[in-house]
Design a protein around this motif. Structure first.
Motif, PDB file in Angstrom:
ATOM      1  N   VAL A 188       8.057 -30.371  20.911  1.00  0.00           N
ATOM      2  CA  VAL A 188       8.506 -31.698  20.484  1.00  0.00           C
ATOM      3  C   VAL A 188       9.625 -31.567  19.450  1.00  0.00           C
ATOM      4  O   VAL A 188      10.539 -32.392  19.390  1.00  0.00           O
ATOM      5  CB  VAL A 188       7.314 -32.495  19.905  1.00  0.00           C
ATOM      6  CG1 VAL A 188       7.788 -33.694  19.100  1.00  0.00           C
ATOM      7  CG2 VAL A 188       6.406 -32.973  21.043  1.00  0.00           C
ATOM      8  N   LEU A 189       9.562 -30.515  18.646  1.00  0.00           N
ATOM      9  CA  LEU A 189      10.581 -30.303  17.620  1.00  0.00           C
ATOM     10  C   LEU A 189      11.973 -30.112  18.210  1.00  0.00           C
ATOM     11  O   LEU A 189      12.972 -30.320  17.533  1.00  0.00           O
ATOM     12  CB  LEU A 189      10.214 -29.079  16.772  1.00  0.00           C
ATOM     13  CG  LEU A 189       8.985 -29.247  15.865  1.00  0.00           C
ATOM     14  CD1 LEU A 189       8.482 -27.899  15.403  1.00  0.00           C
ATOM     15  CD2 LEU A 189       9.328 -30.126  14.669  1.00  0.00           C
ATOM     16  N   ASP A 190      12.035 -29.706  19.487  1.00  0.00           N
ATOM     17  CA  ASP A 190      13.321 -29.475  20.142  1.00  0.00           C
ATOM     18  C   ASP A 190      13.765 -30.659  20.994  1.00  0.00           C
ATOM     19  O   ASP A 190      14.749 -30.562  21.725  1.00  0.00           O
ATOM     20  CB  ASP A 190      13.232 -28.228  21.039  1.00  0.00           C
ATOM     21  CG  ASP A 190      12.828 -26.997  20.258  1.00  0.00           C
ATOM     22  OD1 ASP A 190      13.234 -26.891  19.086  1.00  0.00           O
ATOM     23  OD2 ASP A 190      12.103 -26.149  20.814  1.00  0.00           O
ATOM     24  N   ASN A 212      22.663 -16.940  21.941  1.00  0.00           N
ATOM     25  CA  ASN A 212      23.202 -17.356  20.639  1.00  0.00           C
ATOM     26  C   ASN A 212      24.618 -16.834  20.400  1.00  0.00           C
ATOM     27  O   ASN A 212      25.124 -16.918  19.287  1.00  0.00           O
ATOM     28  CB  ASN A 212      22.291 -16.928  19.482  1.00  0.00           C
ATOM     29  CG  ASN A 212      20.964 -17.639  19.498  1.00  0.00           C
ATOM     30  OD1 ASN A 212      20.863 -18.767  19.963  1.00  0.00           O
ATOM     31  ND2 ASN A 212      19.929 -16.985  19.017  1.00  0.00           N
ATOM     32  N   LYS A 213      25.232 -16.299  21.442  1.00  0.00           N
ATOM     33  CA  LYS A 213      26.640 -15.892  21.378  1.00  0.00           C
ATOM     34  C   LYS A 213      27.423 -16.633  22.458  1.00  0.00           C
ATOM     35  O   LYS A 213      28.435 -16.149  22.952  1.00  0.00           O
ATOM     36  CB  LYS A 213      26.775 -14.382  21.574  1.00  0.00           C
ATOM     37  CG  LYS A 213      26.094 -13.544  20.505  1.00  0.00           C
ATOM     38  CD  LYS A 213      26.219 -12.058  20.803  1.00  0.00           C
ATOM     39  CE  LYS A 213      25.500 -11.216  19.768  1.00  0.00           C
ATOM     40  NZ  LYS A 213      25.583  -9.763  20.083  1.00  0.00           N
ATOM     41  N   GLY A 214      26.930 -17.793  22.805  1.00  0.00           N
ATOM     42  CA  GLY A 214      27.538 -18.591  23.860  1.00  0.00           C
ATOM     43  C   GLY A 214      26.514 -19.106  24.846  1.00  0.00           C
ATOM     44  O   GLY A 214      26.709 -20.151  25.457  1.00  0.00           O
ATOM     45  N   VAL A 215      25.414 -18.368  25.011  1.00  0.00           N
ATOM     46  CA  VAL A 215      24.300 -18.841  25.828  1.00  0.00           C
ATOM     47  C   VAL A 215      23.358 -19.624  24.924  1.00  0.00           C
ATOM     48  O   VAL A 215      22.865 -19.095  23.924  1.00  0.00           O
ATOM     49  CB  VAL A 215      23.547 -17.683  26.504  1.00  0.00           C
ATOM     50  CG1 VAL A 215      22.331 -18.201  27.257  1.00  0.00           C
ATOM     51  CG2 VAL A 215      24.473 -16.938  27.456  1.00  0.00           C
ATOM     52  N   ALA A 216      23.118 -20.882  25.271  1.00  0.00           N
ATOM     53  CA  ALA A 216      22.321 -21.768  24.423  1.00  0.00           C
ATOM     54  C   ALA A 216      21.346 -22.563  25.280  1.00  0.00           C
ATOM     55  O   ALA A 216      21.490 -22.660  26.503  1.00  0.00           O
ATOM     56  CB  ALA A 216      23.231 -22.702  23.637  1.00  0.00           C
ATOM     57  N   TYR A 217      20.355 -23.160  24.613  1.00  0.00           N
ATOM     58  CA  TYR A 217      19.331 -23.911  25.324  1.00  0.00           C
ATOM     59  C   TYR A 217      19.145 -25.311  24.745  1.00  0.00           C
ATOM     60  O   TYR A 217      18.358 -26.090  25.274  1.00  0.00           O
ATOM     61  CB  TYR A 217      17.993 -23.143  25.285  1.00  0.00           C
ATOM     62  CG  TYR A 217      18.111 -21.777  25.921  1.00  0.00           C
ATOM     63  CD1 TYR A 217      17.822 -21.595  27.268  1.00  0.00           C
ATOM     64  CD2 TYR A 217      18.544 -20.681  25.189  1.00  0.00           C
ATOM     65  CE1 TYR A 217      17.956 -20.350  27.867  1.00  0.00           C
ATOM     66  CE2 TYR A 217      18.684 -19.428  25.772  1.00  0.00           C
ATOM     67  CZ  TYR A 217      18.386 -19.274  27.110  1.00  0.00           C
ATOM     68  OH  TYR A 217      18.528 -18.041  27.697  1.00  0.00           O
ATOM     69  N   CYS A 218      19.863 -25.622  23.673  1.00  0.00           N
ATOM     70  CA  CYS A 218      19.736 -26.942  23.037  1.00  0.00           C
ATOM     71  C   CYS A 218      21.126 -27.570  22.882  1.00  0.00           C
ATOM     72  O   CYS A 218      21.849 -27.262  21.922  1.00  0.00           O
ATOM     73  CB  CYS A 218      19.067 -26.817  21.672  1.00  0.00           C
ATOM     74  SG  CYS A 218      18.881 -28.412  20.823  1.00  0.00           S
ATOM     75  N   PRO A 219      21.511 -28.444  23.806  1.00  0.00           N
ATOM     76  CA  PRO A 219      22.844 -29.052  23.716  1.00  0.00           C
ATOM     77  C   PRO A 219      23.022 -29.939  22.486  1.00  0.00           C
ATOM     78  O   PRO A 219      24.115 -30.031  21.938  1.00  0.00           O
ATOM     79  CB  PRO A 219      22.951 -29.858  25.017  1.00  0.00           C
ATOM     80  CG  PRO A 219      21.543 -30.076  25.460  1.00  0.00           C
ATOM     81  CD  PRO A 219      20.782 -28.864  25.010  1.00  0.00           C
ATOM     82  N   HIS A 220      21.949 -30.591  22.035  1.00  0.00           N
ATOM     83  CA  HIS A 220      22.059 -31.449  20.852  1.00  0.00           C
ATOM     84  C   HIS A 220      22.347 -30.618  19.613  1.00  0.00           C
ATOM     85  O   HIS A 220      23.141 -31.012  18.751  1.00  0.00           O
ATOM     86  CB  HIS A 220      20.755 -32.234  20.652  1.00  0.00           C
ATOM     87  CG  HIS A 220      20.411 -33.141  21.789  1.00  0.00           C
ATOM     88  ND1 HIS A 220      21.194 -34.213  22.140  1.00  0.00           N
ATOM     89  CD2 HIS A 220      19.385 -33.107  22.668  1.00  0.00           C
ATOM     90  CE1 HIS A 220      20.654 -34.816  23.187  1.00  0.00           C
ATOM     91  NE2 HIS A 220      19.563 -34.171  23.526  1.00  0.00           N
ATOM     92  N   GLU A 246      33.456 -20.834  27.516  1.00  0.00           N
ATOM     93  CA  GLU A 246      33.027 -20.272  26.230  1.00  0.00           C
ATOM     94  C   GLU A 246      31.546 -20.496  25.942  1.00  0.00           C
ATOM     95  O   GLU A 246      30.998 -19.874  25.037  1.00  0.00           O
ATOM     96  CB  GLU A 246      33.838 -20.888  25.086  1.00  0.00           C
ATOM     97  CG  GLU A 246      35.290 -20.441  25.023  1.00  0.00           C
ATOM     98  CD  GLU A 246      36.173 -21.132  26.047  1.00  0.00           C
ATOM     99  OE1 GLU A 246      37.044 -20.448  26.622  1.00  0.00           O
ATOM    100  OE2 GLU A 246      35.976 -22.346  26.289  1.00  0.00           O
ATOM    101  N   GLY A 247      30.909 -21.403  26.690  1.00  0.00           N
ATOM    102  CA  GLY A 247      29.503 -21.696  26.418  1.00  0.00           C
ATOM    103  C   GLY A 247      28.726 -21.993  27.685  1.00  0.00           C
ATOM    104  O   GLY A 247      29.268 -22.540  28.650  1.00  0.00           O
ATOM    105  N   ILE A 248      27.433 -21.626  27.684  1.00  0.00           N
ATOM    106  CA  ILE A 248      26.549 -21.877  28.819  1.00  0.00           C
ATOM    107  C   ILE A 248      25.253 -22.469  28.286  1.00  0.00           C
ATOM    108  O   ILE A 248      24.570 -21.850  27.462  1.00  0.00           O
ATOM    109  CB  ILE A 248      26.240 -20.574  29.594  1.00  0.00           C
ATOM    110  CG1 ILE A 248      27.533 -19.926  30.101  1.00  0.00           C
ATOM    111  CG2 ILE A 248      25.276 -20.846  30.748  1.00  0.00           C
ATOM    112  CD1 ILE A 248      27.324 -18.532  30.673  1.00  0.00           C
ATOM    113  N   PHE A 249      24.928 -23.674  28.750  1.00  0.00           N
ATOM    114  CA  PHE A 249      23.702 -24.348  28.330  1.00  0.00           C
ATOM    115  C   PHE A 249      22.710 -24.330  29.490  1.00  0.00           C
ATOM    116  O   PHE A 249      22.966 -24.906  30.542  1.00  0.00           O
ATOM    117  CB  PHE A 249      23.994 -25.776  27.880  1.00  0.00           C
ATOM    118  CG  PHE A 249      24.757 -25.848  26.587  1.00  0.00           C
ATOM    119  CD1 PHE A 249      24.086 -26.003  25.390  1.00  0.00           C
ATOM    120  CD2 PHE A 249      26.139 -25.736  26.569  1.00  0.00           C
ATOM    121  CE1 PHE A 249      24.781 -26.048  24.194  1.00  0.00           C
ATOM    122  CE2 PHE A 249      26.846 -25.779  25.380  1.00  0.00           C
ATOM    123  CZ  PHE A 249      26.163 -25.938  24.188  1.00  0.00           C
TER     124      PHE A 249
END
Length: 527
Positions: free
Chosen positions: A247-249, A337-345, A441-444
């Motif tokens: 829920v925090l995410d 955390n160098k471009g690969v991310a899981y939280c777009p907000h 540059e980024g992947i979500f």
């Protein structure tokens, strides 16, 4: 800057300030500098104990919060609005002498830290996890003069973010080196600084008497289970990796019945407040590592934690929840955390003006693409299926955006980078087997969830996907062990369903105990 309602609320809070607070600002002629000057002026007008003046700092616009009565080094680089406004309020109160709401032993542990600790935290105003880190380090800076902290708005200091290659928030530096990334509470920070803290905590936990009901997991299912169990008057404990869980995410929540809209961190805070109203032994920041089933029905189950501590219980509710599913392709873990991310907000603002991809065409993926399209230069959405799976209204909105490309029947095959950050990805067209490369540059990654049940393999029945098999009462394959939430076979992973399943599991556990309890061990009868 602040509307009338917010000023009224802030003025009421600032009445708790006990000693002079000085705001010392390093300003420039930028829009941010002018806005900061206006904000500080409005704040100083709300209390005769708060004043502001101009000063100097390498980062502009920024301001320090200090007091002539104590050695405190606490600074915000940027405007702490949005999710960080609460961080600003708490900093004002704590620098002003209002005591922080943490356990006395935590305060003593902070005060006893010896050495020089120069912390820098990069945050974004849309990040719901950042305030926890900012507030924890601010509090530590207030309590210990050896600790200095600067909270930096990454979107406002983009050149600095690029130079340090910060691609996820919150990212914390200690004395110029990366200290950590992602949500951290003060106890986690202290555990990294004080290596003996974990051993002390493990010893303390191992000394606990057996519980009647032990809950593993601090999300909606786990919290509901703990509350329903405690209401029966039986000895209840809850061990959670983080109270609030996934829920925090979560940013916006609009389908929790009777609550038209809330945000994940607010709901998590409400759950924590609710759980504290009952006699529940809360063991936060604890990760389960192994389940040792009772040798006979009616015996004690044991959960071994990652720190080596063991918790024993007559009945058990498993609610370990789930985490973001990874693509499992070369380069993903290397560039996390160098471009690969899981939280777009959280991380989206760090990619302003850049090219990004969203992996996944369900509701989460399409919503992420829509949000990111307003920040970045271009979004490429990649979906494995032949068509998007999101709700029609979301698909229509996505297709109306001019800076979005949609690619279906595509399987991501590799994350590309230069060793330091993401440079692109490759995907295979599932119809032709042709391989294509996309520069970005980024992947979500937004491709669903995977249950946190690896530690249960071999001790309880799981499906091939790792879900805990339960019946209609929440009973698992082990007598006295129940389960609820996203880690189970219950369909439809929703907050409201998890809460109901957690309550059901607790009622089932209570029913199990009263039918099992010998005459000399009284258990409260159901009211």
């Amino acid at each position: 800057m602040l509307d009338a309602n917010l000023k009224t609320q802030l003025k009421a809070y600032m009445e708790k300030i006990r000693r002079p607070v000085e705001l010392v600002a390093a300003l420039d002629d930028s829009k941010g500098g002018r806005e900061l000057e206006e904000l500080l002026g409005e704040i100083s007008e709300l209390s005769d104990k708060v004043s502001w003046s101009r000063g100097n700092d390498a980062r502009t616009p920024s301001f320090a919060i200090t007091t002539p009565e104590a050695d405190i080094s606490l600074r915000f680089a940027g405007l702490p609005l949005g999710h960080e406004f609460t961080s600003l309020v708490l900093a004002l109160l704590q620098v002003g002498g209002h005591p922080p709401k943490v356990a006395p032993e935590v305060i003593e542990q902070i005060k006893s830290l010896d050495g020089t600790f120069e912390f820098e935290t990069y945050f974004s105003l849309s990040c719901q996890n950042c305030p926890d880190v900012v507030q924890a380090l601010n509090m530590m800076a207030v309590l210990n003069p050896n600790i200095r902290h600067t909270a930096i708005d990454g979107a406002l200091f983009q050149s600095e973010v690029d130079e340090r290659q910060v691609m996820a928030v919150p990212t914390v530096y200690l004395n110029g080196e990366v200290f950590g990334s992602g949500r951290m509470e003060v106890e986690q920070i202290l555990a990294k600084l004080d290596t003996g803290a974990q051993e002390k905590m493990a010893a303390k936990i191992s000394e606990k008497e057996p519980f009647d009901v032990l809950v593993i997991g601090g999300g909606p299912a786990g919290v509901a289970g703990a509350i329903y169990a405690a209401r029966k008057g039986i000895r209840t404990g809850i061990a959670a990796e983080r109270l609030g869980g996934q829920v925090l995410d979560t940013m916006g929540i609009e389908n929790l019945i009777s609550v038209p809209y809330t945000e994940g961190p607010k709901l998590a805070t409400a759950m924590e407040t609710h759980i504290k109203e009952y006699d529940i032994d809360v063991m936060n920041l604890q990760t389960a590592a192994k389940l040792v089933p009772a040798k006979e029905e009616g015996g004690l189950h044991e959960v071994v934690l990652e720190n080596g501590a063991g918790l024993k219980t007559r009945s058990l509710i498993l609610a370990p929840g789930a985490r973001w599913r990874q693509m499992g392709v070369p380069g993903e873990e290397e560039y996390r955390n160098k471009g690969v991310a899981y939280c777009p907000h959280c991380d989206g603002p760090l990619f302003k003006g850049k090219r990004v991809a969203v992996i996944g065409g369900g509701n989460s993926g399409v919503e992420a693409a829509i949000d990111l399209a307003g920040l970045v230069a271009h979004v490429t959405l990649i979906e494995f299926d032949t068509q998007l799976r999101a709700d029609a209204v979301l698909q229509n909105k996505l297709r109306s955006l001019s800076n979005v490309d949609i690619i279906t029947s595509a399987m991501t095959t590799e994350v590309l980078g230069d060793g330091a950050k993401v440079k692109g990805l490759t995907y295979k067209n599932r119809n032709t087997d042709d391989v294509h490369e996309v520069a970005l540059e980024g992947i979500f990654v937004q491709i669903g969830l995977v249950p946190n049940t690896e530690w249960l393999r071999g001790s309880i029945e799981l499906t091939e996907r790792g879900e805990i098999v339960t019946d209609m009462r929440g009973q698992t394959s082990l007598p006295g062990v129940f389960a609820a939430g996203d880690a189970t076979t219950t369909p439809y992973k929703q907050i409201v369903i998890s809460m109901g399943e957690g309550a059901k599991a607790a009622l089932s556990a209570f029913d199990y105990l009263i039918r099992l309890a010998p005459a000399e061990t009284p258990v409260l009868e159901e009211a």
